[in-house]
Design a protein around this motif. Sequence first.
Motif, mmCIF file in Angstrom:
data_model
loop_
_atom_site.group_PDB
_atom_site.id
_atom_site.type_symbol
_atom_site.label_atom_id
_atom_site.label_comp_id
_atom_site.label_asym_id
_atom_site.label_seq_id
_atom_site.Cartn_x
_atom_site.Cartn_y
_atom_site.Cartn_z
ATOM 1 N N MET A 1 2.059 25.192 -27.520
ATOM 2 C CA MET A 1 2.226 24.141 -26.531
ATOM 3 C C MET A 1 3.710 23.863 -26.254
ATOM 4 N N VAL A 2 4.533 23.904 -27.287
ATOM 5 C CA VAL A 2 5.958 23.656 -27.100
ATOM 6 C C VAL A 2 6.580 24.758 -26.257
ATOM 7 N N GLY A 3 6.126 25.990 -26.450
ATOM 8 C CA GLY A 3 6.647 27.115 -25.675
ATOM 9 C C GLY A 3 6.369 26.958 -24.196
ATOM 10 N N VAL A 4 5.190 26.452 -23.865
ATOM 11 C CA VAL A 4 4.826 26.240 -22.463
ATOM 12 C C VAL A 4 5.745 25.195 -21.836
ATOM 13 N N VAL A 5 6.020 24.132 -22.559
ATOM 14 C CA VAL A 5 6.907 23.081 -22.049
ATOM 15 C C VAL A 5 8.307 23.637 -21.833
ATOM 16 N N LEU A 6 8.791 24.452 -22.748
ATOM 17 C CA LEU A 6 10.127 25.034 -22.591
ATOM 18 C C LEU A 6 10.195 25.967 -21.388
ATOM 19 N N VAL B 1 8.310 25.813 -18.670
ATOM 20 C CA VAL B 1 8.252 24.991 -17.464
ATOM 21 C C VAL B 1 9.595 24.321 -17.207
ATOM 22 N N LEU B 2 10.226 23.800 -18.233
ATOM 23 C CA LEU B 2 11.550 23.193 -18.061
ATOM 24 C C LEU B 2 12.567 24.219 -17.577
ATOM 25 N N ALA B 3 12.502 25.416 -18.120
ATOM 26 C CA ALA B 3 13.436 26.459 -17.687
ATOM 27 C C ALA B 3 13.216 26.806 -16.223
ATOM 28 N N LEU B 4 11.973 26.907 -15.803
ATOM 29 C CA LEU B 4 11.686 27.262 -14.414
ATOM 30 C C LEU B 4 12.058 26.139 -13.447
ATOM 31 N N VAL B 5 11.859 24.908 -13.862
ATOM 32 C CA VAL B 5 12.080 23.778 -12.962
ATOM 33 C C VAL B 5 13.535 23.331 -12.953
ATOM 34 N N LEU B 6 14.205 23.345 -14.096
ATOM 35 C CA LEU B 6 15.568 22.806 -14.175
ATOM 36 C C LEU B 6 16.644 23.879 -14.145
ATOM 37 N N VAL B 7 16.501 24.902 -14.935
ATOM 38 C CA VAL B 7 17.560 25.894 -15.084
ATOM 39 C C VAL B 7 17.535 26.919 -13.950
ATOM 40 N N GLY B 8 16.359 27.359 -13.557
ATOM 41 C CA GLY B 8 16.236 28.395 -12.522
ATOM 42 C C GLY B 8 16.924 28.048 -11.224
#
Length: 47
Positions: free
Chosen positions: A1-6, A8-15
């Motif tokens: 579950m933590v991996g999924v959150v990371l 999603v955060l990478a795709l939404v914020l960092v990308g």
Amino acid sequence: MVGVVLVVLALVLVGPVLIMVGGAVWSALVGWLLADDTETQAEGRPA
């Protein structure tokens, strides 16, 4: 579950930030090269 959150955060914020910074660098590089080429071609011509 933590991996999924990371992911999603990478795709939404960092990308998007990386895409915008990459675009800015690309635009600066192309603009610099085109301006240099234009100055070279215009040598000896009246302004």
